[in-house]
Enzyme design. Sequence first.
Site, mmCIF file in Angstrom:
data_model
loop_
_atom_site.group_PDB
_atom_site.id
_atom_site.type_symbol
_atom_site.label_atom_id
_atom_site.label_comp_id
_atom_site.label_asym_id
_atom_site.label_seq_id
_atom_site.Cartn_x
_atom_site.Cartn_y
_atom_site.Cartn_z
ATOM 1 N N GLU A 198 3.991 1.675 2.285
ATOM 2 C CA GLU A 198 5.449 0.874 2.075
ATOM 3 C C GLU A 198 5.846 1.439 0.900
ATOM 4 O OE1 GLU A 198 2.235 0.072 4.255
ATOM 5 O OE2 GLU A 198 1.962 -1.319 2.429
ATOM 6 N N GLU B 72 -4.036 -9.929 3.743
ATOM 7 C CA GLU B 72 -2.762 -10.149 4.603
ATOM 8 C C GLU B 72 -2.609 -11.447 5.160
ATOM 9 O OE1 GLU B 72 -4.658 -7.405 3.882
ATOM 10 O OE2 GLU B 72 -3.322 -5.656 3.784
ATOM 11 N N HIS C 141 0.559 -3.923 5.006
ATOM 12 C CA HIS C 141 0.120 -2.420 5.028
ATOM 13 C C HIS C 141 -0.148 -2.202 6.357
ATOM 14 C CE1 HIS C 141 -1.535 1.148 3.293
ATOM 15 N NE2 HIS C 141 -2.661 0.608 3.223
ATOM 16 N N GLY D 62 -5.821 -23.203 15.798
ATOM 17 C CA GLY D 62 -7.089 -23.290 15.703
ATOM 18 C C GLY D 62 -7.539 -22.292 14.655
ATOM 19 N N GLY E 1 0.772 -1.177 0.187
ATOM 20 C CA GLY E 1 0.031 0.023 -0.033
ATOM 21 C C GLY E 1 0.995 1.297 0.083
ATOM 22 N N SER E 2 0.244 2.466 0.174
ATOM 23 C CA SER E 2 1.009 3.833 -0.195
ATOM 24 C C SER E 2 2.025 3.596 1.001
ATOM 25 C CB SER E 2 0.013 4.727 -0.184
ATOM 26 O OG SER E 2 -0.739 4.770 0.914
ATOM 27 N N HIS F 159 -9.904 -29.008 23.760
ATOM 28 C CA HIS F 159 -10.651 -27.923 22.843
ATOM 29 C C HIS F 159 -12.011 -27.882 23.421
ATOM 30 C CE1 HIS F 159 -12.366 -27.645 18.363
ATOM 31 N NE2 HIS F 159 -12.844 -26.682 19.162
HETATM 32 O O1 LIG Z 1 -14.335 -24.887 17.465
HETATM 33 C C1 LIG Z 1 -14.260 -24.014 16.605
HETATM 34 O O2 LIG Z 1 -14.968 -23.199 16.525
HETATM 35 C C2 LIG Z 1 -13.297 -24.054 15.392
HETATM 36 O O3 LIG Z 1 -13.271 -22.994 14.926
HETATM 37 C C3 LIG Z 1 -12.520 -25.227 15.167
HETATM 38 C C4 LIG Z 1 -11.130 -24.892 14.658
HETATM 39 C C5 LIG Z 1 -10.498 -26.212 14.337
HETATM 40 C C6 LIG Z 1 -10.933 -27.303 14.536
HETATM 41 C C7 LIG Z 1 -12.228 -27.603 14.849
HETATM 42 C C8 LIG Z 1 -13.054 -26.542 15.142
#
Ligand SMILES: O=C(O)C(=O)c1ccccc1
Length: 544
Positions: free
Chosen positions: A37, A56, A79, A407, A34-35, A286
């Site tokens: 840079e 990006e 940018h 993730g 962009g400008s 998770h």
């Molecule tokens: O749990 C989630 O919302 C999610 O974004 C995700 C990310 C990687 C693997 C499984 C779920």
Amino acid sequence: MAGPTAHPPTTTVREAVLALCRATGMTTVFGNPGSTELRMFRDWPEDFRYVLGLQESTAVAMAAGHALGTGRAALVSLHSAGGVGHSLGAVFNAYRDRVPVVIIAGQQSRALLPLRPFLGADEPARFPRPYVKFSRQPERAADVPAALAEAHRVAMSHPRGPVFLSVPEDDWDRPAEQVAPRTVHGGYTADPAALTGLAQALDAAARPALVVGPGVDDEGAVREVAGLAERLRAAVWISPLSGRSGFDERHPLFQGFLPPVADQLAERLAAHDVVVALGAPLFTYHVHSESPPLADGTELYHLDCDPAQAAWLPVGTSIVTTLRPALRTLADLVRPADRPAPPPRPAPEPLPVTSTEEISPELVMDLLRERLPRDTVLVEEVPSHRDALHARLPISGEGRFLTTGSGALGWGLPLAVGRALADGERVVCVVGDGSALYSVQALWTAARHRAPVSYVLLDNGGYSAVKALGHRIGIAPVPGTDIGGIDFAALAGSFGCPAERVEHPGHLPKALDRALALGRDDGPLLLQVRVPADDSQAYEPWAR
Ligand SMILES: O=C(O)C(=O)c1ccccc1
């Protein structure tokens, strides 16, 4: 004649930065210009390659793939302000996954900054925090090259990760001094007494296990882990949601992938009296479950190069060290074991091609396993089918499996481009439809640079992992999780990436043959493979 203490010659910020980039092997620049840079690009030298990302986050993820392929830090030019904002999901992944990405972000002219100008970043160094290891806007233009040199050293020291330098656009033509590159020897090894204690615990163990985390692959310690596992006859697990492999998944000592849920993880490890987590945070969950991290009777040791991780682990004895020297010492300290080796994990039943009307993800993985050379680099971002991939497509060899261990989706598709551009080796990227759409414009870059990537896009028409996670806790339907009907083959084609749709199991073997027969110079190809939307399954691949 200048003596050794003479000042380095004065030049411009741009010349000094480019010289430093040459000296550190960062002559491929991933970015979106962009400008703010522009002055960096004056008289852009021919020995530099600019790889354009059309958003990006793709530039950062491509740079990360390049860094993982070369083992060196990769340079990204972003940018100012909004451009940095777009990149942050990928910066988060690079930080958590320890990928050395050196970001130079644009900034408005120093003279304009008090006026809150168009495109100007307020508090630029705060913007990417806490997901960078270093973040600065130097006080003076002349300080930019030395700040970049420091940032590079920080990015490359363990635990590695992204760094950020904000450079006002009028700095590039200002005078500065050349920076002489310095060497930092960053391998460090554990306290010998701590390793002796661990060796004694292992010698006394009846059923020891090693848990291989992403740090093993990252630090090039795969061979050392295999040596130690064999000497101990220890079971080997891969840590939950690891972004790397790190152990030959065909090895008879390999037991599988640990689940990212506390009670299931504790149960899986309850069979072991001594567990050694290597380059793994181990307790990467998770979803929540009410459970102690480990069963009574499981004693944990943890080796990692990150003192912060050593501090936040809830249980166990941590030893702060880089892995290779520690593992070599440990292998010398432990006695060769005469305990029985754990039984190998059962192999999954292969599915015949004709067993279903629809293409099951399991079939895709079986056909890939039959076709892929053992040392293929596989990039994965297919959350709903990751269990099928791990069960049926064993990884062998260092650096051969890459995914996000953090993730933020939209990482895999551009990561594969950067990895392929690193050394020209063909990469196979198995990606979901939802994942692909966060960064689909990286296909344009892949086509432009003829990056050798074979994409196998499993299209189940939705955010299936999210649906299944909802199902798990009694929430169905989950709004906003259907995205079916997208013609990915046409989309890829419009970016200049050849593509095919595959909807029938009988057509899949030949389509995969075509995609995988391509060579280094054949550029990318995308197969859009229609797989069923199975929303009824709870997202507990680890429990199946
Ligand atoms: O749990 C989630 O919302 C999610 O974004 C995700 C990310 C990687 C693997 C499984 C779920």
